[in-house]
Write a protein that holds these residues in place. Sequence first.
Motif, PDB file in Angstrom:
ATOM      1  N   GLY A  79       0.822  -1.207   0.000  1.00 25.64           N
ATOM      2  CA  GLY A  79       0.000   0.000   0.000  1.00 25.64           C
ATOM      3  C   GLY A  79       0.853   1.253   0.000  1.00 25.64           C
ATOM      4  N   TRP A  82       2.462   1.791  -3.433  1.00 26.97           N
ATOM      5  CA  TRP A  82       1.578   2.240  -4.510  1.00 26.97           C
ATOM      6  C   TRP A  82       1.077   3.655  -4.297  1.00 26.97           C
ATOM      7  CZ3 TRP A  82       1.563   0.968  -9.226  1.00 26.97           C
ATOM      8  CH2 TRP A  82       1.995  -0.306  -9.589  1.00 26.97           C
ATOM      9  N   VAL A  83       0.846   4.013  -3.043  1.00 30.57           N
ATOM     10  CA  VAL A  83       0.453   5.409  -2.795  1.00 30.57           C
ATOM     11  C   VAL A  83       1.595   6.330  -3.215  1.00 30.57           C
ATOM     12  CG1 VAL A  83      -0.059   7.087  -0.994  1.00 30.57           C
ATOM     13  CG2 VAL A  83      -1.169   4.874  -0.963  1.00 30.57           C
ATOM     14  N   THR A  84       2.817   5.923  -2.867  1.00 34.25           N
ATOM     15  CA  THR A  84       3.978   6.734  -3.240  1.00 34.25           C
ATOM     16  C   THR A  84       4.083   6.875  -4.757  1.00 34.25           C
ATOM     17  OG1 THR A  84       5.093   5.817  -1.321  1.00 34.25           O
ATOM     18  CG2 THR A  84       6.454   6.964  -2.921  1.00 34.25           C
ATOM     19  N   ALA A  86       1.766   6.458  -7.000  1.00 34.73           N
ATOM     20  CA  ALA A  86       0.633   7.171  -7.586  1.00 34.73           C
ATOM     21  C   ALA A  86       0.800   8.682  -7.402  1.00 34.73           C
ATOM     22  CB  ALA A  86      -0.675   6.701  -6.953  1.00 34.73           C
ATOM     23  N   PHE A  87       1.216   9.091  -6.199  1.00 32.39           N
ATOM     24  CA  PHE A  87       1.379  10.525  -5.941  1.00 32.39           C
ATOM     25  C   PHE A  87       2.512  11.101  -6.784  1.00 32.39           C
ATOM     26  CE2 PHE A  87      -0.670  10.882  -1.456  1.00 32.39           C
ATOM     27  CZ  PHE A  87      -1.853  10.492  -2.015  1.00 32.39           C
ATOM     28  N   PHE A 192      -7.519   9.721 -10.052  1.00 26.92           N
ATOM     29  CA  PHE A 192      -7.605   8.678  -9.036  1.00 26.92           C
ATOM     30  C   PHE A 192      -8.879   7.835  -9.098  1.00 26.92           C
ATOM     31  CE2 PHE A 192      -4.270  10.891  -6.166  1.00 26.92           C
ATOM     32  CZ  PHE A 192      -3.275  10.376  -6.966  1.00 26.92           C
TER      33      PHE A 192
END
Lengths: 246, 233
Positions: A79, A82-84, A86-87, A192
């Motif tokens: 998680g 993927w957040v990293t 995506a941002f 998003f």
Amino acid sequence: MPEAGSTRVVGDQPVVHRRTGGLGAYLRSIGAIIWKDLVAELRSRELLSAMLVFALLVVLIFNFALELDIRTRETVTSGVLWVTFAFAGTLGLNRSMAVEKDRGCLDGLLLVPVDRTAIYFGKVIGNLVFMLIVEAIVLPLYSVLYNINLFQPGLLAVILLGSIGYVAVGTLLSSMAVHARTRDVLLPILLFPVVLPVLVPAIKASNGFLQGFEMAEILPWLNLLIVYDVIFMAVAFMVFDYVVEE
Amino acid sequence: MEPMPKALKALNWITGALFVVALYLVLIFAPREAVMGDVQRVFYFHVAAGWVGALAFLVTAIAGGVYLARGERRWDLVAQASVEIGVVFTFANIVSGSVWARPIWNTWWTWDPRLVTATVMELVYIAYLMLRQGIEDPDRRARFGAVYGIVGFLSVPLTFLSIRIFRTIHPVVIGSGDPTAAGAFDMSPNMRVAFFFSLFTFTFVYATLLWHRLRLQRFSEKVEQMKMKILSV
């Protein structure tokens, strides 16, 4: 792009030329666009450095937000990664299109007598390269910082597939967001919710590999990821013409 | 100001009458559900609102496609009007679901695939409206709206599919549902009448609102033109 420019034909032929260039010419124009992006980035380094520093800061914040001790690390790593990505990805997508727009390059690109979808694929691959470079630096750093082995072929494949889907949608949407007054804020809001079908299987499959699940459990997610990549790429391919049309 | 067309006037009355009947069917005619009690009555309008939301977004995607193919502005107006209605009804769908879930699931909210998908859908179309707001050139606004409407509509069922792989607790009342889902029930014939009549009524509500919204759009354009005329004198 002197190469693509020189293929321009005077008189009444350019339209004919544009449609009958053949696969070779098509691939060459994609290559030229990628090359242009890479060279520009190599000279300025503003996009990659921003993405990288931002990605590392996100990881740092997660460290404090989640108290990444050994036990939680196993379950949340996919998680966090993927957040990293995506941002940092939106940052790169925004920038790569804004540069084209602000310096009038986009108009120049559109004047080049190549199929518009070649521009799309060129930008997609260029953005993908940037994203992969950032990932290639974040992954070993994360491995070292948190003493967890991220270099498993399965995980790397998932990250590649997820990045492809993310960039395929992201490039399309960033070429729309760049025309809006509120463009910097708009891209993540547009991207998003739409890219969620790519992110969910990517996170699940990454988690599966990191936790050492059996392949039979991971495979459905992988399949889903591949299917979504193809679907999004195909849709973007079909509608991109309308987005850049003047 | 041009008078309201006769057909629209008739539609207003028909929709109003249908709504009164639907209210009667839902609140009085349909039997009280044995286990859940009266709160189950939320279900009729809850599903109907969800249906209008999905229908509205489908219309947006189709109108967007037609706009891209033909370039006629009225299709873009339909797409935009439809999104606005869809956002409102999807919101009603989510909120009414929450009201039902509180006594039945003992929580306002749970991360069930259907709930998440409805929320994501709502967010996609709020983003759609924000995209339109940010773009000045009407031609470009229409094209981008059409593209985003199509991409968004495709992505919503994919989101549902991806999250669906986890087990869901949301009851599936129509079709072969999992009877173990919390809050599942079989509809009696009278419930069925109320249910399908609600769907029917809400479809009329949608059509009426869409028509009014398109008319409003035309008026606001006229006002805009008049302003220009006065300013240029």
